[in-house]
Each structure stands twice: as structure tokens, then as C-alpha cells.
Design an enzyme around this catalytic site. Structure first.
Site, PDB file in Angstrom:
ATOM      1  N   SER A 309       0.816  -1.223   0.195  1.00 40.70           N
ATOM      2  CA  SER A 309      -0.054  -0.066  -0.050  1.00 40.70           C
ATOM      3  C   SER A 309       0.729   1.085  -0.176  1.00 40.70           C
ATOM      4  CB  SER A 309      -0.970  -0.068   1.215  1.00 40.70           C
ATOM      5  OG  SER A 309      -1.831   0.940   0.985  1.00 40.70           O
ATOM      6  N   ASP A 320      10.497   5.627  -9.816  1.00 41.96           N
ATOM      7  CA  ASP A 320      10.147   6.254 -11.060  1.00 41.96           C
ATOM      8  C   ASP A 320      10.992   7.414 -11.222  1.00 41.96           C
ATOM      9  OD1 ASP A 320       8.476   4.072 -11.771  1.00 41.96           O
ATOM     10  OD2 ASP A 320       6.612   5.180 -11.737  1.00 41.96           O
ATOM     11  N   LYS A 334      -0.607  -3.757  -3.812  1.00 39.51           N
ATOM     12  CA  LYS A 334      -2.078  -3.320  -3.313  1.00 39.51           C
ATOM     13  C   LYS A 334      -1.963  -1.938  -4.010  1.00 39.51           C
ATOM     14  CE  LYS A 334      -5.158  -2.095   0.675  1.00 39.51           C
ATOM     15  NZ  LYS A 334      -5.058  -0.480   0.384  1.00 39.51           N
TER      16      LYS A 334
END
Length: 477
Positions: A309, A320, A334
């Protein structure tokens, strides 16, 4: 185009230029389109409102009929709660649930980080209740519970068909009391006895390892980002150059804390994640400048299958934007976001409102985030659960025998082989272990020996932390 010259024979009459004529047609089309689309929207909205009203009236009619005309006298509050639970259960979403007023205390405690229990984050997945991650140094971790363990029973009573909020009060209780959890791990089932204790989830813990500062982030609760920021500033003042943010077995928590924590490292107005609902997407961006001189640090993240999560939101943003290298094993996976609505009576409706994507628009739900460098834990940490309802003895040939040998060798009770045969060297090692642990010395691997064996392996994993040590070696190379 030449200017239009007035004709004397038609003086008094006014003519439109070609450009005015075209503009008029366009305006007519636009206004007609607005009228048609607006009418369609109004009709659609009106139809939807009618459906909602009709469904509400239908639900109300059923409730009133059963409340007043059923041949027994049902509990009206229970009748309504069951209707709500039926709606949430019908969505087949393990994260959408109704939390009755008397259960909200436990829910709110999870956000603040203080409660009495076993210290294991759980989730409902289909018909199963799964351990997402046992918290560091918690009773659950010490007893040997692991991420993705399936809970089958509590104190011998099956949890089949029960919601997560129904079973939590049975797991929590008085400090110092025991609760026995029947766990399914893979194809095996085993009982784990856990002693309840006061759990304070400290958001951030710091330790120094070989000139590398390790920040263990246990959960994203209120104030986590501020704790980490303060801890990093302190490390910077001490001359830190390399840091590891350890997110292993971090089950997540508050979304805004994950965004704030990302902002420690990312510039202002940088996208941390995208929220997506239907065809609509919204970028959640950082609102402040990053921590001063943060770019001077070499940053690494350590994750495992218990990182879920909000942990994955943070890890996804760091990966990224090329801020940190990620070590460990694939994360939980998740990629959806829950919202809570408090109802008038104090009960809570928690439901999945949208999904989220990483800054590069990767949807990680059910997939997890792959590390840049795969780091596995030690062999003994990945052993299959050894059933506690079986006794293994001399002459047995079983896959679990190999697990016993691997575990005992890790505890420095050496056997001659690492196969599935229960031989005399294993019997001798078990006798040594039983004697050292003040158990009945039989040479057979029985229930009590199994319990102590599990405890000692958990302690060893906690003390040695081979995954962290391997990560540090990679960073230093």
C-alpha cells in the site's frame, strides 16, 4: 477578401457577410448541441436519481416489513447492520467493509499506533483472512507469523465466513493473555500461540550499520513523515552519506503521509502518484521543496512481500524518479485506495474509492514492485511451516524433515545430511536442542520442540537480519 459594397437598389436592407453567416451557423450548432447534450444529461441524471430513489424505497420497504411483520421480533439495529454488511460483502472487495460503532475503537487505534494485541496487520482476501505483515519485534513476529499466512481459526474456533472486524476483538484482549491462531501456510497448517502485549507502533527507528544509516519505517501513521524528516536531518548533521529506508513488512497506512514522505526527497510540484477513478485521473504532487542537501545522500530502499500500500506508493515514486535504488524481494501489490465515511451513529463505512498508479503510470495491484537488486533472506527464513500436530521420529522420510535439518543447522545443531531422511544424526541434534531448551529429551521432533524451534529461528532472523547485511554489502561494493 474585398469589402462588401452596398447596392443602391437594395438600400435599406441589411445583408450578412459570408463570415457572419458561417459564425451564425456554428453558434446555432453549438447551442443546439448544448441543448441536446444538456437535455440528455438531465434525463440521464434524472433517471439515475429515480433509480437511487426507487432502490432506497425498496430497501426501506423490506426493512420495515421484516422489522414489523416478521413472525419473531428481530433486533432492528442488527437487521439494518446486516443489510449494510450484505451490500459491502456483495462487492467482493476485501478492503470495503462496514465497521459498527462498537468496533471503531480498534480501527482508530491502528491510525494512532497504540493498542493491545499481537501486532500483525491483516486483510480480508475473498473468503480468507490473511496476515499482511507482522510488525517488527511484535508478539506475532516472535511467534513466527509471516506475510501471506492464512488465518483459519482463533482458539480452535473457525473464522470461516467471518469478516475481519468480527474477528479482531477475538485476537485483541488483555495484556499477558495468550491467543492460539491456526495458520495455513502453503499446504500445511499449524497452531501458533501468541502472547498479547501493548503494541506501540513507533513509526521510525534508526540504527547505524557499517557507516550506513538505516531508517526502519514500520507504518505510515500520523506524523510518520515528520519523524523520518527529523531523523534524516539528525543523520545529516552527523555526516551521513549513505542511507537505507527499510520498508520490509510495512503494511502501509495513510496516503497523505506517503506523499509527505516522498516530498522529503522530491522537488516541489513533482508527481508522487496518480489517482484513477473510471476515466478520470488526478496527479497527487508534492507541495514543498525537498529537504535541504538531500541530493547529497546515496539513498537505498529495502522491501519484501510484506511491503504494501503506502509503502509501495513511496517506493514507486522513488523508483520512477530515479531517486533511490530498490533492494529486496517483490512487494505485496496493493494498488487501490480506501476512503472512510463516518455515519451519524459513529459507525464507519470504509470502501475502495479509486486505484493508484506510479508516476510512470504503472498499475502494481496484484503485481507488486520488483526490486532493482534482488536480495533473498537466508534459507532458514524461507522454510515451509512444520505442522505442529505431527511428530517426526527416526526412520521417517518427509519433506518437513529437510526443513528441520536446515533450521537446526542454522541454530548450530549440526546434522550430517540435508535430505528428507530422519537419520541418527538428526536424532542426536534434536536431543542436543531439547536438552539446551530444557525440554523432554526424546530425539523426536514433537509439538513442544516445534514451538521452541520456531521461536529460536525467529530470534535468529531478527538478530542477524541477513537480508539487511547482504544489502549493505551490495551498496559498499
Amino acid at each position: 477578401m474585398l469589402p462588401h459594397k452596398e447596392n443602391t437598389k437594395t438600400k435599406g436592407k441589411k445583408y450578412l457577410s459570408l463570415s457572419q453567416f458561417i459564425v451564425g451557423i456554428i453558434l446555432t450548432v453549438i447551442l443546439t448541441t448544448i441543448a441536446v447534450v444538456g437535455g440528455m444529461y438531465f434525463w440521464h441524471q434524472h433517471t439515475q436519481d429515480q433509480k437511487v430513489t426507487a432502490n432506497s424505497e425498496k430497501l426501506s420497504k423490506v426493512y420495515e416489513t421484516l422489522a414489523n411483520d416478521y413472525y419473531k421480533s428481530p433486533n432492528k439495529d442488527k437487521l439494518l447492520e446486516n443489510a449494510i454488511k450484505g451490500m459491502t460483502k456483495g462487492l467482493n472487495d476485501p478492503y470495503t467493509e462496514y465497521i459498527a460503532k462498537d468496533k471503531t475503537k480498534a480501527f482508530n487505534e491502528d491510525v494512532t499506533g497504540d493498542f493491545v494485541g499481537i501486532g500483525a496487520e491483516m486483510q480480508q482476501k475473498g473468503d480468507h483472512i490473511m496476515i499482511t505483515s507482522p510488525m517488527k519485534a511484535s508478539p506475532a513476529e516472535k511467534a513466527g507469523l509471516k506475510p501471506k499466512d492464512i488465518l483459519k481459526a482463533i482458539d480452535g474456533k473457525s473464522v470461516k465466513g467471518k469478516s475481519l472486524n468480527e474477528i479482531i476483538p477475538n485476537i485483541r484482549g488483555e495484556k499477558g493473555t495468550n491467543v492460539t491462531l491456526t495458520i495455513e501456510r502453503g499446504s500445511e497448517t499449524k497452531d501458533f500461540t501468541v502472547t498479547r502485549d501493548t503494541i506501540h507502533v513507533k513509526s521510525v527507528e534508526v540504527e547505524q550499520k557499517d557507516k550506513i544509516t538505516v531508517f526502519k519505517v514500520n507504518k505510515f501513521q500520523e506524523g510518520t513523515s515528520a519523524e523520518l524528516k527529523s531523523a534524516i536531518q539528525k543523520a545529516q548533521r552527523s555526516g551521513a552519506k549513505n542511507i537505507i529506508i527499510d520498508l520490509r513488512n510495512n503494511p502501509g497506512g495513510l496516503l497523505d503521509e506517503a506523499v509527505k514522505m516522498s516530498n522529503i526527497f522530491l522537488k516541489k510540484d513533482t508527481t508522487v502518484l496518480y489517482l484513477e477513478k473510471g476515466k478520470q485521473q488526478e496527479a497527487m504532487k508534492t507541495s514543498n521543496e525537498p529537504l535541504a542537501n538531500i541530493s547529497d545522500l546515496d539513498i537505498s530502499l529495502l522491501v519484501n512481500e510484506g511491503s504494501a500500500s503506502a509503502s509501495e506508493i513511496f517506493a514507486g515514486a522513488m523508483k520512477d524518479h530515479n531517486v533511490a535504488k530498490i533492494y529486496g524481494t517483490k512487494t505485496f501489490g496493493k494498488g487501490i485506495v480506501q476512503t472512510t465515511r463516518e455515519l451519524e451513529d459513529g459507525s464507519i463505512l470504509k470502501f475502495t474509492e479509486m486505484k493508484w498508479l506510479t508516476p510512470n503510470k504503472h498499475y502494481i495491484h496484484g503485481k507488486g514492485i520488483q526490486p532493482d537488486v534482488k536480495i533473498d533472506s537466508s534459507d532458514f527464513e524461507n522454510l515451509h511451516v512444520i505442522p505442529s500436530n505431527q511428530t517426526f521420529k527416526l526412520g521417517d522420510n518427509d519433506q518437513h524433515v529437510k526443513s528441520i535439518k536446515i533450521g537446526l543447522n542454522a541454530l548450530n545443531y549440526h546434522t550430517e545430511t540435508q535430505n528428507t531422511q530422519f537419520d541418527s544424526s538428526l536424532q542426536a541434534a534434536i536431543k542436543q536442542f531439547q536438552k539446551a531448551e530444557k525440554l523432554k529429551v526424546t530425539g523426536a521432533f514433537d509439538k513442544e520442540t516445534n514451538r521452541k524451534f520456531t521461536e529460536r529461528l525467529v530470534e535468529k532472523a531478527h538478530e542477524e537480519d541477513s537480508m539487511l547485511e547482504k544489502t549493505i554489502q551490495h551498496i559498499k561494493e
